[in-house]
Every structure is written in C-alpha cells, then in structure tokens.
Write a protein that holds these residues in place. Structure first.
Motif, PDB file in Angstrom:
ATOM      1  N   ARG A 117       0.830  -1.210   0.000  1.00 19.99           N
ATOM      2  CA  ARG A 117       0.000   0.000   0.000  1.00 19.99           C
ATOM      3  C   ARG A 117       0.867   1.264   0.000  1.00 19.99           C
ATOM      4  O   ARG A 117       0.641   2.181  -0.796  1.00 19.99           O
ATOM      5  N   VAL A 118       1.867   1.317   0.860  1.00 18.78           N
ATOM      6  CA  VAL A 118       2.687   2.516   0.989  1.00 18.78           C
ATOM      7  C   VAL A 118       3.615   2.690  -0.214  1.00 18.78           C
ATOM      8  O   VAL A 118       3.791   3.802  -0.722  1.00 18.78           O
ATOM      9  N   LEU A 119       4.189   1.597  -0.697  1.00 17.18           N
ATOM     10  CA  LEU A 119       5.135   1.670  -1.808  1.00 17.18           C
ATOM     11  C   LEU A 119       4.459   1.930  -3.147  1.00 17.18           C
ATOM     12  O   LEU A 119       5.134   2.204  -4.140  1.00 17.18           O
ATOM     13  N   ALA A 120       3.148   1.871  -3.193  1.00 12.22           N
ATOM     14  CA  ALA A 120       2.435   2.170  -4.436  1.00 12.22           C
ATOM     15  C   ALA A 120       2.590   3.636  -4.834  1.00 12.22           C
ATOM     16  O   ALA A 120       2.481   3.978  -6.016  1.00 12.22           O
ATOM     17  N   THR A 121       2.861   4.515  -3.857  1.00  8.62           N
ATOM     18  CA  THR A 121       3.088   5.946  -4.128  1.00  8.62           C
ATOM     19  C   THR A 121       4.361   6.377  -3.413  1.00  8.62           C
ATOM     20  O   THR A 121       4.326   7.123  -2.441  1.00  8.62           O
ATOM     21  N   PRO A 122       5.514   5.916  -3.883  1.00  4.67           N
ATOM     22  CA  PRO A 122       6.761   6.095  -3.134  1.00  4.67           C
ATOM     23  C   PRO A 122       7.261   7.529  -3.057  1.00  4.67           C
ATOM     24  O   PRO A 122       8.052   7.863  -2.179  1.00  4.67           O
ATOM     25  N   TYR A 123       6.835   8.397  -3.964  1.00  5.79           N
ATOM     26  CA  TYR A 123       7.306   9.788  -3.951  1.00  5.79           C
ATOM     27  C   TYR A 123       6.394  10.693  -3.122  1.00  5.79           C
ATOM     28  O   TYR A 123       6.715  11.858  -2.907  1.00  5.79           O
ATOM     29  N   GLU A 124       5.299  10.152  -2.658  1.00  9.60           N
ATOM     30  CA  GLU A 124       4.329  10.925  -1.890  1.00  9.60           C
ATOM     31  C   GLU A 124       4.578  10.755  -0.394  1.00  9.60           C
ATOM     32  O   GLU A 124       4.640   9.621   0.103  1.00  9.60           O
ATOM     33  N   ALA A 125       4.754  11.863   0.320  1.00 10.58           N
ATOM     34  CA  ALA A 125       4.929  11.784   1.770  1.00 10.58           C
ATOM     35  C   ALA A 125       3.661  11.241   2.406  1.00 10.58           C
ATOM     36  O   ALA A 125       2.549  11.688   2.106  1.00 10.58           O
ATOM     37  N   GLN A 126       3.831  10.277   3.296  1.00  8.45           N
ATOM     38  CA  GLN A 126       2.707   9.643   3.993  1.00  8.45           C
ATOM     39  C   GLN A 126       3.033   9.656   5.488  1.00  8.45           C
ATOM     40  O   GLN A 126       3.546   8.661   6.023  1.00  8.45           O
ATOM     41  N   PRO A 127       2.785  10.783   6.138  1.00  8.08           N
ATOM     42  CA  PRO A 127       3.245  10.963   7.528  1.00  8.08           C
ATOM     43  C   PRO A 127       2.839   9.849   8.479  1.00  8.08           C
ATOM     44  O   PRO A 127       3.602   9.506   9.393  1.00  8.08           O
ATOM     45  N   ASP A 128       1.674   9.249   8.273  1.00 13.69           N
ATOM     46  CA  ASP A 128       1.221   8.174   9.166  1.00 13.69           C
ATOM     47  C   ASP A 128       2.078   6.912   9.023  1.00 13.69           C
ATOM     48  O   ASP A 128       2.021   6.031   9.886  1.00 13.69           O
ATOM     49  N   GLU A 129       2.852   6.838   7.933  1.00 11.93           N
ATOM     50  CA  GLU A 129       3.704   5.663   7.698  1.00 11.93           C
ATOM     51  C   GLU A 129       5.175   6.026   7.782  1.00 11.93           C
ATOM     52  O   GLU A 129       6.030   5.339   7.223  1.00 11.93           O
ATOM     53  N   ALA A 130       5.497   7.105   8.482  1.00  9.32           N
ATOM     54  CA  ALA A 130       6.880   7.582   8.550  1.00  9.32           C
ATOM     55  C   ALA A 130       7.841   6.538   9.112  1.00  9.32           C
ATOM     56  O   ALA A 130       9.045   6.561   8.808  1.00  9.32           O
ATOM     57  N   GLU A 131       7.330   5.614   9.898  1.00  9.52           N
ATOM     58  CA  GLU A 131       8.189   4.569  10.464  1.00  9.52           C
ATOM     59  C   GLU A 131       8.872   3.758   9.367  1.00  9.52           C
ATOM     60  O   GLU A 131       9.995   3.263   9.548  1.00  9.52           O
ATOM     61  N   LEU A 132       8.232   3.634   8.213  1.00  9.03           N
ATOM     62  CA  LEU A 132       8.814   2.856   7.125  1.00  9.03           C
ATOM     63  C   LEU A 132       9.989   3.566   6.451  1.00  9.03           C
ATOM     64  O   LEU A 132      10.707   2.965   5.651  1.00  9.03           O
ATOM     65  N   THR A 133      10.188   4.840   6.756  1.00  6.43           N
ATOM     66  CA  THR A 133      11.329   5.567   6.190  1.00  6.43           C
ATOM     67  C   THR A 133      12.553   5.493   7.095  1.00  6.43           C
ATOM     68  O   THR A 133      13.629   5.962   6.716  1.00  6.43           O
ATOM     69  N   ARG A 134      12.401   4.928   8.266  1.00  2.00           N
ATOM     70  CA  ARG A 134      13.495   4.889   9.242  1.00  2.00           C
ATOM     71  C   ARG A 134      14.552   3.877   8.817  1.00  2.00           C
ATOM     72  O   ARG A 134      14.239   2.730   8.510  1.00  2.00           O
ATOM     73  N   PRO A 135      15.838   4.274   8.811  1.00  5.17           N
ATOM     74  CA  PRO A 135      16.909   3.304   8.566  1.00  5.17           C
ATOM     75  C   PRO A 135      16.922   2.239   9.657  1.00  5.17           C
ATOM     76  O   PRO A 135      16.371   2.445  10.745  1.00  5.17           O
ATOM     77  N   PRO A 136      17.538   1.110   9.398  1.00  6.25           N
ATOM     78  CA  PRO A 136      17.532   0.044  10.400  1.00  6.25           C
ATOM     79  C   PRO A 136      18.340   0.405  11.638  1.00  6.25           C
ATOM     80  O   PRO A 136      19.373   1.076  11.562  1.00  6.25           O
ATOM     81  N   ARG A 137      17.832  -0.030  12.784  1.00  3.83           N
ATOM     82  CA  ARG A 137      18.642   0.030  14.004  1.00  3.83           C
ATOM     83  C   ARG A 137      19.742  -1.017  13.902  1.00  3.83           C
ATOM     84  O   ARG A 137      19.702  -1.909  13.037  1.00  3.83           O
ATOM     85  N   SER A 138      20.704  -0.952  14.777  1.00  2.00           N
ATOM     86  CA  SER A 138      21.863  -1.845  14.675  1.00  2.00           C
ATOM     87  C   SER A 138      21.452  -3.312  14.656  1.00  2.00           C
ATOM     88  O   SER A 138      22.025  -4.114  13.904  1.00  2.00           O
ATOM     89  N   ALA A 139      20.446  -3.661  15.430  1.00  3.12           N
ATOM     90  CA  ALA A 139      20.014  -5.059  15.484  1.00  3.12           C
ATOM     91  C   ALA A 139      19.206  -5.462  14.250  1.00  3.12           C
ATOM     92  O   ALA A 139      18.964  -6.655  14.031  1.00  3.12           O
TER      93      ALA A 139
END
Length: 472
Positions: free
Chosen positions: A440-462
């Motif tokens: 759902r989120v990747l269907a519009t990858p250039y559009e900011a989707q603030p409710d899904e901002a967690e998916l833009t976070r780089p990985p934590r060390s683990a």
C-alpha cells in the motif's frame, strides 16, 4: 471456471531448439496470497470466478496457454555456463495488453524442467514475496521492470540450507524474457540458423526500427544505460548481474539477492554469493558494459562483413560508459534540483556523495531531505556540508521549481531490507499484514505519507541486513 487470459503466443512458434514444452508441476494445496488486480486489468485478464490459486500455482493450465521452459546460457560471475535455461520457471504464454504491447506471463517456482541442473524447480515464500514487493515498488518509482501478477503458497515444503520452508509460486509479467544469454546459447552451439531466427524475432518484438544487428545493439545499449543510471539514482543493487539476467527489453529482471542501500557507499555489496564484490553498487555500470560486449559478440556473425561489424560494435561498446555517465548526470541533477545538469555540475554531485560516504549517511533520506532543508542533519561533518550547501544554493539561483523536481526524483520511501525481512518472517508465520502495508505505501513512493513515517526509518543496529540471498 477457468481464467479468461487473452493469450496471443509468439515465442512458442519459434523452432523447438528454443525451449522445451512442458506443463507446470501441480502442487498439493495452493492458496492465493496476492493478486495484482490493476495489472490484470492492464493485461486484459478477467478473473471472474476462476480458481486463481490453482491457475497461478500451475495446477490448472488456462485455455490458450502454451507452457514451455526457455533455453539460454550465460556468464555467471564471469564464468560461462553453456546451458542454463528456465530451471524453475514456465512461460504460460503472451498477451497483448491495453496499450498494444506484448507481455509474457510466466510462473516462477513451478517445478523441475530439463534445465533444472539438479535443482528442485521450486521457490520458497521469502524470495517470492521479496520479488513481488520490490518489483512493484520499482515500477511505482518509474524504473523499467518485470511485474508481479500473483503469489501463491503451495502447501508443500521446499528444502534449503536452513531446512524446510513454505513453498510458493510467483506469476511474473515481462515485456519478454529474452536475455543476453538467450543469444549466447546459440553462439556457443554454433547454431547460426537459430541465432538468426532469434535476432529476427527480437528485432520484431523490441526494436522494429532496427535495420541491422548493430542498430539493435545500440538500442539495447541505450536501454541498459538508462536502466543502470536509474538503479544508481535509487541506491539499488541488483546483486546478480549475470548475462542471463540482462534483458534485451531493458527491464530489471530476477530480484534474487537484490537490496537498496541504507548507508551510502559505492562499494556496498549485499549478495551472499558475490564474494568479491563483482556486482557491488559502484561496479554495476562497468559490468553492464561487459555484458553487452558479450551480446555484441553474438551479433557479429549475423553481419556479412564481420570485420566491419567488429569495428562498429567495438566503437559502440566503448562509448557506453560515457552514455551511462550522461544519464547518471541527468538523474542525479534532478535529485539535487537541476533541470538540465551539465558536466560542470558533476563535481557538485560528486562532492555531496563523498560527504555522504564519509558520514555513512542514509542514501534515500539524505536526498529527500534536500527538498525540505534538513539534509544537514543527515551528515556528521556539518562544516563540510555547509560549504557544499553554499555552492549548491549558488547553483540553484538560476533554477525554478527545484523543490518539486527533487521530490519527484527522490522517493520518500523505499522497500528497505530490514522491512522486507520482517515482512517475510511475518508471512511465514501466517501474518500478511506487513506485506499488505508495504504494498500500500510503496504504491506511491514519492508521496509523503506521515502516518507511515516509520517505514522511512533506517535500520537500528540489530535490524541491519548484512546479506541477501538468491533463494534457489
């Protein structure tokens, strides 16, 4: 009721040397996990009340299909294998889509073929879902790619190094599955009649404007140069750029050990089978030139004057790095807001990339942050960034629409490796919600989707994914 697929099959009309006719191998208890309704509409497919699970698992062959496994050869990590072929795939046939384009429909993971090379001909759920998500994300980002039409679990286990895993089948759609390796197999066999037939077929299907093999080579060079520049502009690493994974159509194919970079560095490698970094991020532009030199070698015998053909094609191959560079400059120019970047802008882009590499900056988030003024927070050397920023702003003074241009060139979200792994782990446990969320989120990858901002976070060390795997 069977599925209404308007097949119009042409590859099956080629000589028998090109393939082996066989049906997919039925599975125990197929269950549909995903079906791309939008793509089905593009292809003119009407699902109606058909048993989609049985059809896309290979248990029911739809009316009009001519199932076959394609033959090809290929250089794998530089070593030539004279016969490869579809070891776990079955081309059901082709359709003419709503735009008039011919498209292949292929099952991947559909059982053993004469080309399986001791393999089981099957796929497991993880790589099937990875290819489904990443290929559809690439399409949404505007990159030429194969597409995913359906994913099915088989109710059977496949066995890999880690033990028993749930089996699955992917239905893949492509402009064709003709590869550099398809030409190589006939050159290796000195079968010039088949080589000529393949050239004629490929020219008619992909480059009807070509008047000679040299014209077709130049068309493929251009497509692949554009493709590599697009990969680089997104931080994408294919992971297994063998000649059998290099298409004449210019589409990205075979999402095996692929990955998107988090921290930027040109030497980044993820593929578990790329021990020496042959297909590292920064090497992809060199490898594609080598791959297309192999295609040129296959096309030379089709010329009456082979000495002249060698001279012409050598010149075109040698010009390819500069062509890639031009497409790269245009793509990265857009990423920093330039409408028409020139060679004088290249040092500005290179300086930013060097700063990102030294900082271990996130590739996607840094470029996206340029548009909203927060890129300084992505790097560790703030003084160096400030110096670069001043030069960048001076260059942008004559530009208009820069923020919009940058947002259109820099995705807000990508299918990050750790999210893919988490999605696969959940799916194996029976939870498809992470898969559905990514789709759902990747269907519009250039559009900011603030409710899904967690998916833009780089990985934590683990969460960092050190290696990606082919899945065969």
């Amino acid at each position: 009721m069977t599925l209404d697929i308007p097949f119009d099959n042409s590859y099956a009309q080629l000589p028998p040397a090109f393939f082996t006719r066989l049906d997919p191998t039925p599975v125990k208890s197929p269950r549909l996990l995903a079906f791309n309704e939008a793509l089905a509409r593009e292809l003119g497919i009407a699902p109606q009340e058909a048993d989609l699970a049985a059809i896309f698992a290979g248990n029911k062959v739809p009316e009009g299909a001519t199932p076959l496994a394609q033959l090809y050869a290929g250089h794998q990590f530089g070593g030539f294998s004279p016969q490869l072929g579809d070891g776990r795939a079955n081309l059901l046939g082709e359709v003419i889509d709503r735009t008039g384009s011919r498209r292949d429909i292929q099952l991947k993971g559909s059982g053993p073929t004469p080309y399986s090379r001791m393999g089981d001909g099957r796929a497991w759920l993880g790589p099937v879902l990875r290819e489904y998500v990443v290929s559809e994300a690439m399409h949404a980002m505007g990159v030429p790619t194969t597409r995913a039409l359906a994913a099915v679990v088989t109710g059977e286990s496949v066995y890999r190094e880690t033990g028993a895993l749930p089996g699955a089948v992917l239905t893949r759609v492509a402009s064709s599955h003709i590869r550099v390796g398809t030409f190589q197999v006939f050159l290796a066999r000195r079968d010039l009649e088949s080589l000529r037939a393949l050239y004629d077929y490929t020219r008619a299907r992909h480059t009807p404007e070509a008047q000679s093999p040299g014209d077709m080579l130049r068309a493929v060079i251009d497509r692949q140069a554009r493709l590599i520049a697009a990969w680089e502009s997104l931080g994408f690493i294919h992971g297994v750029m063998n000649t059998d994974n290099t298409t004449l159509s210019g589409e990205t194919i075979d999402y095996g050990p692929c990955a998107f970079m988090d921290r930027y560095h040109p030497d980044t490698v993820f593929s578990s089978i790329d021990a020496h970094g042959r297909y590292a991020y920064g090497n992809q532009r060199h490898v594609i030139v080598w791959n297309l030199a192999q295609l040129a070698t296959c096309l030379v015998p089709l010329h009456d004057d082979q000495d002249a053909a060698v001279e012409e094609m050598t010149r075109d191959i040698h010009a390819m790095p500069e062509l890639i560079g031009r497409y790269w400059l245009s793509a990265f120019g857009h990423k920093i807001g330039l409408d028409d970047a020139s060679e004088s802008d290249r040092p500005l882009i290179d300086e930013l990339l060097a700063l990102m590499a030294a900082s271990g900056a996130d590739f996607t988030n840094t470029f996206r942050a340029l548009a909203d003024g927060s890129a300084r927070d992505q790097v560790t050397d703030r003084d160096a960034y400030d110096a670069w920023h001043a030069k960048w702003q001076a260059r942008l003074a004559s530009e208009t629409g820069t923020a919009e241009r940058m947002r259109a060139a820099n995705p807000w979200v990508i299918p990050r490796n750790h999210r893919i792994e988490q999605m696969i782990e959940a799916a194996v446990a029976g939870d498809m919600a992470p898969f559905e969320r990514l789709m759902r989120v990747l269907a519009t990858p250039y559009e900011a989707q603030p409710d899904e901002a967690e998916l833009t976070r780089p990985p934590r060390s683990a969460e960092v994914v050190q290696q990606t795997f082919c899945g065969t």
